[in-house]
Write a protein that holds these residues in place. Sequence first.
Motif, PDB file in Angstrom:
ATOM      1  N   GLN A  20       6.844  12.506  -2.651  1.00 29.78           N
ATOM      2  CA  GLN A  20       6.953  11.956  -1.296  1.00 29.78           C
ATOM      3  C   GLN A  20       8.163  12.563  -0.575  1.00 29.78           C
TER       4      GLN A  20
ATOM      5  N   ASP B 136       4.747   5.459   2.054  1.00 27.09           N
ATOM      6  CA  ASP B 136       4.868   6.830   2.577  1.00 27.09           C
ATOM      7  C   ASP B 136       5.518   6.827   3.962  1.00 27.09           C
TER       8      ASP B 136
ATOM      9  N   LYS C 148       0.832  -1.202   0.000  1.00 25.92           N
ATOM     10  CA  LYS C 148       0.000   0.000   0.000  1.00 25.92           C
ATOM     11  C   LYS C 148       0.867   1.253   0.000  1.00 25.92           C
ATOM     12  N   GLU C 149       0.413   2.236  -0.746  1.00 20.84           N
ATOM     13  CA  GLU C 149       1.149   3.495  -0.836  1.00 20.84           C
ATOM     14  C   GLU C 149       1.324   4.144   0.533  1.00 20.84           C
ATOM     15  N   SER C 150       0.340   3.994   1.410  1.00 20.77           N
ATOM     16  CA  SER C 150       0.450   4.597   2.742  1.00 20.77           C
ATOM     17  C   SER C 150       1.605   3.971   3.532  1.00 20.77           C
ATOM     18  N   TYR C 151       1.871   2.685   3.325  1.00 25.37           N
ATOM     19  CA  TYR C 151       3.008   2.045   3.979  1.00 25.37           C
ATOM     20  C   TYR C 151       4.321   2.588   3.420  1.00 25.37           C
TER      21      TYR C 151
END
Length: 119
Positions: free
Chosen positions: A90, A60, A55-58
């Motif tokens: 990012q 990030d 996941k992109e949030s991870y």
Amino acid sequence: MKEIFVFTTDTVGQHSKGAAKVAYKKHGARWGMAYGQYGNSFAIPVKNQDGQYIKESYIDGFVEGFINYAAINPQWDFHLHSTERLDPYQFINATGNILFPEEWRRYLGDTYNYWGEIK
């Protein structure tokens, strides 16, 4: 100044391809270590053990941790060599000791530091 080779890898630290393989063979990356500095390298996981992107949030969170690590280690230059699944934006809060591939200049502008040449 000591240079740290920054690369992307998988969440189980199988550094078998691309920049991860170079980091393992030449810059002290450790097999099985998926995040952080080992030798003259710094790993950022972007895939799981099956090769699927996480996941992109991870990602990030890993990038934010890396930027904080670079900030508290101004004595080293961190050269980002693998940009797979990383977004230049990012790194908006990156410190001056993080050097990006020249190709990212078009996204981040002249405020940041770069290495290499545009091919």
